[in-house]
Design a protein around this motif. Structure first.
Motif, mmCIF file in Angstrom:
data_model
loop_
_atom_site.group_PDB
_atom_site.id
_atom_site.type_symbol
_atom_site.label_atom_id
_atom_site.label_comp_id
_atom_site.label_asym_id
_atom_site.label_seq_id
_atom_site.Cartn_x
_atom_site.Cartn_y
_atom_site.Cartn_z
ATOM 1 N N ALA A 129 55.465 44.980 50.689
ATOM 2 C CA ALA A 129 54.267 45.021 49.847
ATOM 3 C C ALA A 129 54.023 46.431 49.331
ATOM 4 N N GLU A 130 53.606 46.509 48.076
ATOM 5 C CA GLU A 130 53.233 47.795 47.499
ATOM 6 C C GLU A 130 52.035 47.610 46.573
ATOM 7 N N ILE A 131 51.266 48.678 46.412
ATOM 8 C CA ILE A 131 50.085 48.660 45.562
ATOM 9 C C ILE A 131 50.454 49.204 44.178
ATOM 10 N N VAL A 132 50.255 48.380 43.165
ATOM 11 C CA VAL A 132 50.511 48.809 41.786
ATOM 12 C C VAL A 132 49.179 49.234 41.187
ATOM 13 N N GLU A 133 49.118 50.471 40.691
ATOM 14 C CA GLU A 133 47.873 51.030 40.182
ATOM 15 C C GLU A 133 47.798 50.952 38.666
ATOM 16 N N HIS A 134 46.583 51.081 38.147
ATOM 17 C CA HIS A 134 46.310 51.120 36.705
ATOM 18 C C HIS A 134 46.890 49.917 35.972
ATOM 19 N N ILE A 135 46.739 48.759 36.572
ATOM 20 C CA ILE A 135 47.249 47.550 35.918
ATOM 21 C C ILE A 135 46.292 47.114 34.804
ATOM 22 N N LYS A 136 46.819 46.380 33.840
ATOM 23 C CA LYS A 136 45.986 45.751 32.799
ATOM 24 C C LYS A 136 45.793 44.298 33.216
ATOM 25 N N VAL A 137 44.559 43.934 33.566
ATOM 26 C CA VAL A 137 44.291 42.565 33.990
ATOM 27 C C VAL A 137 44.190 41.663 32.766
ATOM 28 N N SER A 138 44.323 40.361 32.972
ATOM 29 C CA SER A 138 44.249 39.406 31.870
ATOM 30 C C SER A 138 42.821 39.307 31.346
ATOM 31 N N ARG A 139 42.667 38.656 30.189
ATOM 32 C CA ARG A 139 41.335 38.486 29.616
ATOM 33 C C ARG A 139 40.438 37.697 30.568
ATOM 34 N N GLY A 140 40.967 36.641 31.185
ATOM 35 C CA GLY A 140 40.173 35.871 32.126
ATOM 36 C C GLY A 140 39.766 36.696 33.334
ATOM 37 N N GLU A 141 40.683 37.511 33.855
ATOM 38 C CA GLU A 141 40.382 38.362 35.004
ATOM 39 C C GLU A 141 39.359 39.434 34.636
ATOM 40 N N GLU A 142 39.491 39.966 33.429
ATOM 41 C CA GLU A 142 38.522 40.948 32.960
ATOM 42 C C GLU A 142 37.127 40.339 32.892
ATOM 43 N N ASN A 143 37.040 39.119 32.348
ATOM 44 C CA ASN A 143 35.740 38.446 32.262
ATOM 45 C C ASN A 143 35.148 38.175 33.636
ATOM 46 N N ILE A 144 36.021 37.806 34.577
ATOM 47 C CA ILE A 144 35.561 37.583 35.948
ATOM 48 C C ILE A 144 35.000 38.868 36.540
ATOM 49 N N PHE A 145 35.695 39.989 36.320
ATOM 50 C CA PHE A 145 35.218 41.274 36.849
ATOM 51 C C PHE A 145 33.863 41.630 36.249
ATOM 52 N N ILE A 146 33.720 41.500 34.927
ATOM 53 C CA ILE A 146 32.455 41.828 34.265
ATOM 54 C C ILE A 146 31.348 40.906 34.764
#
Length: 394
Positions: free
Chosen positions: A144-161
């Motif tokens: 397992a590794e942590i990937v930083e500064h990813i671009k989330v999908s539009r649906g994921e972005e809406n969920i975060f907001i």
């Protein structure tokens, strides 16, 4: 009062505020209303209505409405680091009071438990630069590794907001000092770009927050999404302090119409049927559509005095007792085939679904303008198979 006409959205907003502030008259009683639930199709003016509602309470630097709509989503914008393509972050508009005192309020700890309900990514807020960066744990051959500064999908972005807004709304409900100015919440279509699974989850979690508010903050919720609307109705109506409306715009008279019903909104089953019909036409049929179809059949059977929804299934030559299709609906609307596990139907089940739906639409009269092709598709599946067999023989 079944229907009211208004010349503008400002007038509709004034009416909604009056209902929330003063309640409604039922006979000799004045009933307290804590939430207004609006159903309106896209293009009616839901977002403009939310802004009109907000503007009424805005005087100089004072305001009384915390709102979620398309403008709220615009407070977040992407910096995709086009030059280096490495430091992709979501920038926050610090000119908005929406972001008051974030660091002091430890927003990460408030947002993260909400976000984990829906998503598998994490985030970090850089308060100094007003940006959010996203991370995700990826499992590969090396572990397992942590990937930083990813671009989330539009649906994921809406969920975060949405989770960001929910955390702020909770602060307002708790009457935290930075948000003690909030008298109303106005939430417009919080589930854009979400699948039905997340739409149900969002509705349930929002309803829980509003129940805990216990009337300290009044709320308007508007949506064009029938499933979301139905869940909100079922969750909030138990305390009888919910007022449901159907908002429409009459182009002929240039008037906005606010229609009220005192039970499950009468238009809902038609809107659901439209949704099923559109899914059937496009081919985008999932097993949860059988849940919706079964619900409509059950309500129809009850209305017409039948004991079982199978009475509303047309009997064909290949299924004279209607047993086959009743069993199909029973199986595909239970067990693992649920709203929470969307799964596309097989071609065979799509055929059964279309036949049941089209026969139902032809047997019970609905506005043909809503379902223009249903009659043309009435041809029974068995007859289609016979035609195909004859063609092969010839």
């Amino acid at each position: 009062m079944n229907e009211l006409n208004f010349s503008s959205l400002d007038a509709v907003s004034t009416q909604l505020r009056d209902v929330l502030d003063n309640g409604i008259q039922r006979g000799n009683k004045t009933l307290t209303i804590n939430q207004v639930l609006l159903f309106a199709y896209n293009g009616t003016g839901k977002t403009r209505l939310s802004m009109a509602f907000k503007d009424i309470g805005k005087q100089d630097d004072n305001r009384d409405t915390l709102y979620f709509n398309a403008f709220t989503e615009d407070l977040f914008r992407w910096d995709n680091d086009l030059e280096n393509d490495e430091q992709r972050v979501l920038k926050l508009n610090q000119d908005s009071r929406f972001f008051n005192g974030l660091q002091e309020l430890e927003m990460e700890n408030r947002i993260r438990p909400l976000l984990r309900r829906y998503a598998d990514f994490d985030f970090i807020i850089d308060y100094q630069n007003s940006v959010v960066s996203f991370t995700r744990e990826i499992t590969g051959e090396a572990g397992a590794e942590i990937v930083e500064h990813i671009k989330v999908s539009r649906g994921e972005e809406n969920i975060f907001i949405w989770c960001f807004f929910l955390a702020v709304a909770q602060l307002a409900v708790d009457q935290q000092e930075a948000y003690d100015w909030v008298k109303y919440l106005y939430i417009d279509d919080p589930i854009s770009s979400l699948d039905d699974n997340n739409a149900i989850a969002v509705a349930c979690h929002l309803a829980q927050l509003l129940k805990n508010a216990n009337g300290t903050i009044k709320t308007v919720i508007s949506s064009h999404h029938t499933l979301f609307f139905n869940v909100m109705w079922n969750e909030l109506n138990e305390k009888k302090k919910l007022q449901p409306y159907f908002l429409s715009f009459d182009k002929a008279t240039q008037a906005y119409k606010l229609r009220y019903t005192n039970s499950t909104p009468f238009f809902h089953h038609v809107a659901l049927l439209e949704q099923l019909y559109q899914a059937s036409e496009s081919g985008g049929l999932f097993t949860y559509h059988f849940n919706i179809l079964r619900s409509i059949l059950e309500k129809t059977a009850t209305f017409h005095g039948f004991k079982n929804f199978s009475a509303c299934i047309e009997q064909g030559d290949d299924d004279p007792d209607g047993v086959l299709h009743a069993r199909i609906i029973n199986i595909l609307s239970h067990g693992n085939y649920s709203l929470f596990e969307p799964m596309e139907m097989t071609d065979e089940n799509k055929g059964h679904f279309r036949r049941i739906l089209n026969n139902f639409l032809n047997n019970y009269r609905f506005n043909p303008e809503l379902f223009p092709e249903a009659e043309a598709q009435e041809e029974p599946l068995a007859h289609q198979e016979q035609t195909e067999q004859l063609a092969e023989t010839n």
